[in-house]
Scaffold this motif. Structure first.
Motif, short mmCIF file in Angstrom:
data_model
loop_
_atom_site.label_atom_id
_atom_site.label_comp_id
_atom_site.label_asym_id
_atom_site.label_seq_id
_atom_site.Cartn_x
_atom_site.Cartn_y
_atom_site.Cartn_z
N ASP A 161 0.72 -1.38 0.10
CA ASP A 161 -0.09 0.03 0.03
C ASP A 161 0.70 1.20 0.11
O ASP A 161 1.71 1.42 0.91
CB ASP A 161 -0.91 0.06 1.32
CG ASP A 161 -2.08 0.94 0.95
OD1 ASP A 161 -2.07 2.03 0.45
OD2 ASP A 161 -2.81 1.05 1.94
N ARG B 124 0.00 3.98 0.60
CA ARG B 124 -0.53 5.30 1.23
C ARG B 124 0.42 5.35 2.39
O ARG B 124 0.09 6.58 3.07
CB ARG B 124 -2.01 4.84 1.88
CG ARG B 124 -2.86 4.73 0.61
CD ARG B 124 -4.55 4.37 0.83
NE ARG B 124 -4.46 3.13 1.61
CZ ARG B 124 -5.54 2.68 2.41
NH1 ARG B 124 -6.77 3.32 1.58
NH2 ARG B 124 -5.86 2.00 2.82
N VAL B 125 1.20 4.48 2.85
CA VAL B 125 2.18 4.91 3.98
C VAL B 125 3.04 6.17 3.64
O VAL B 125 3.70 7.01 4.56
CB VAL B 125 3.17 3.87 3.91
CG1 VAL B 125 2.60 2.55 4.39
CG2 VAL B 125 3.84 3.46 2.89
N SER C 45 1.86 8.89 3.07
CA SER C 45 1.21 10.32 3.33
C SER C 45 1.76 11.07 4.13
O SER C 45 1.65 12.56 4.39
CB SER C 45 -0.46 9.94 3.84
OG SER C 45 -0.25 9.26 5.02
N PHE C 46 2.40 10.55 5.07
CA PHE C 46 3.33 11.50 6.04
C PHE C 46 4.74 11.69 5.72
O PHE C 46 5.60 12.20 6.86
CB PHE C 46 3.14 10.94 7.55
CG PHE C 46 1.73 11.32 8.08
CD1 PHE C 46 1.51 12.66 8.32
CD2 PHE C 46 1.02 10.26 8.56
CE1 PHE C 46 0.35 12.89 9.04
CE2 PHE C 46 -0.27 10.41 9.16
CZ PHE C 46 -0.72 11.66 9.25
N TRP C 47 5.00 11.48 4.43
CA TRP C 47 6.57 11.60 4.02
C TRP C 47 7.07 12.95 4.29
O TRP C 47 8.08 13.13 4.73
CB TRP C 47 6.63 11.19 2.56
CG TRP C 47 7.97 11.08 2.03
CD1 TRP C 47 9.02 10.51 2.69
CD2 TRP C 47 8.58 11.37 0.68
NE1 TRP C 47 10.21 10.77 1.96
CE2 TRP C 47 9.77 11.08 0.66
CE3 TRP C 47 7.81 12.10 -0.54
CZ2 TRP C 47 10.65 11.29 -0.36
CZ3 TRP C 47 8.71 12.24 -1.43
CH2 TRP C 47 10.01 11.79 -1.51
N TRP C 48 6.26 14.13 4.07
CA TRP C 48 6.60 15.35 3.96
C TRP C 48 7.11 15.50 5.39
O TRP C 48 8.10 16.46 5.71
CB TRP C 48 5.69 16.32 3.55
CG TRP C 48 4.52 16.28 4.45
CD1 TRP C 48 3.26 15.35 4.30
CD2 TRP C 48 4.07 17.13 5.68
NE1 TRP C 48 2.43 15.52 5.20
CE2 TRP C 48 2.74 16.40 6.14
CE3 TRP C 48 4.77 17.94 6.29
CZ2 TRP C 48 2.11 17.18 7.08
CZ3 TRP C 48 3.92 18.76 7.52
CH2 TRP C 48 2.85 18.39 7.73
N LEU D 273 10.34 14.21 6.59
CA LEU D 273 11.55 14.90 5.67
C LEU D 273 11.82 16.03 6.47
O LEU D 273 12.73 16.59 6.76
CB LEU D 273 11.04 15.28 4.15
CG LEU D 273 11.13 14.04 3.24
CD1 LEU D 273 10.47 14.73 1.78
CD2 LEU D 273 12.49 13.53 3.31
#
Lengths: 167, 129
Positions: free
Chosen positions: A128, A130-131, A133-136, A139
């Protein structure tokens, strides 16, 4: 540095990374309210290993740290750890070789690479995307955490290198 | 390998690295705004397979069972969802807190459970105004 001294130093750095990694998971930082986010203190042992014991030595530090996590925290955590560890090591080796960057820059890039590889591993394990989604957020935190460990590395490594008779 | 004594604490080129990471972090802000305002539902996947969709307007508590015997309670209320009482020791899903916007997700790695908010119509086709 003699081969024996190098091996001993490498083993010590493996132990240091294991201690830092255990210490860090025992003390969740209230500053970082992001799920699963940590300072990456054990990266200090890896970033120290690169100039002092070379690429092969630093790879063994990453491997030992991940092996410890595999044994103590399970297969999923182990896969996450080795993915993050390998990509961040590759990035650090490349940046040290380019010889244009300071400890802070190398450490920030390494933290960002670590988080990105972990999300990619999580995405593959879960099937998935969608993991990400919190990449930003990961970073942004890698800039803060990377800068902190980078400053620590820049303060610790040069005198340590001189004391050990490295170049 | 570069001589150790020549590696500075901070080099001018480090600014480039930090700027690059900041630029990557900014990317989602330009792509995740579509569909805002559409009715949301929490789409659950377990091990990559669809495991139900929970519209936000249908408030309640739902039990999810993931891989490795991990169970958790998904709480749906009017404006978002969160996880409570996960049987996993990491508690990362609980610490994520409540998610309220499209595209946000709660992830349980050990249970291979992912919960993401999606627009019920699969994103708005046209937003007028």
């Amino acid at each position: 540095m003699s081969a024996a001294k190098k091996t001993a130093l490498c083993a010590m750095l493996c132990a240091v990374s294991a201690v830092l990694s255990t210490l860090e998971s025992a003390l969740p930082l209230p500053v970082f309210f992001v799920p699963g986010c940590r300072l990456g203190l054990s990266n200090l042992a890896v970033i120290t290993a690169i100039p002092l014991v070379g690429a092969a030595g630093s790879l063994s530090v990453v491997a030992v740290k991940s092996l410890l996590i595999l044994v103590t925290r399970g297969v999923t955590a182990g896969i996450m750890s080795i993915s993050g560890g390998l990509l961040s090591l590759a990035v650090m080796l490349l940046l040290f070789r380019l010889a244009r960057f300071g400890f802070v820059g190398v450490s920030v890039a390494s933290a960002a690479a670590h988080n990105t590889a972990q999300l990619a591993a999580a995405g593959l394990l879960m099937g998935d995307v969608r993991v990400f989604s919190f990449w930003w957020l990961y970073l942004l935190l890698s800039i803060a955490a990377g800068a902190l460990t980078g400053v620590a590395a820049g303060v610790i490594i040069p005198p340590l290198g001189r004391a050990l008779g490295a170049r | 390998m570069k001589k150790l004594s020549k590696t500075p604490l901070f080099a001018a080129a480090d600014i480039f690295i930090i700027a690059l990471v900041l630029a990557l972090a900014a990317v989602p802000f330009f792509i995740s705004v579509k569909g805002a305002g559409a009715p949301l539902s929490a789409s659950v996947k377990i091990n990559g397979r669809d495991a139900g969709s929970y519209p936000l307007d249908n408030a309640g508590e739902f039990k999810l069972v993931g891989e490795n015997g991990i169970e958790m309670t998904l709480v749906v209320d009017g404006d978002g969802v969160f996880v409570k009482d996960s049987s996993c020791r990491d508690k990362i899903c609980e610490r994520t807190g409540k998610i309220t916007r499209e595209g946000q997700s709660v992830i349980c790695m050990p249970g291979r459970i992912s919960i993401a908010l999606e627009g019920e119509t699969g994103g708005a086709d046209a937003v007028v105004g």
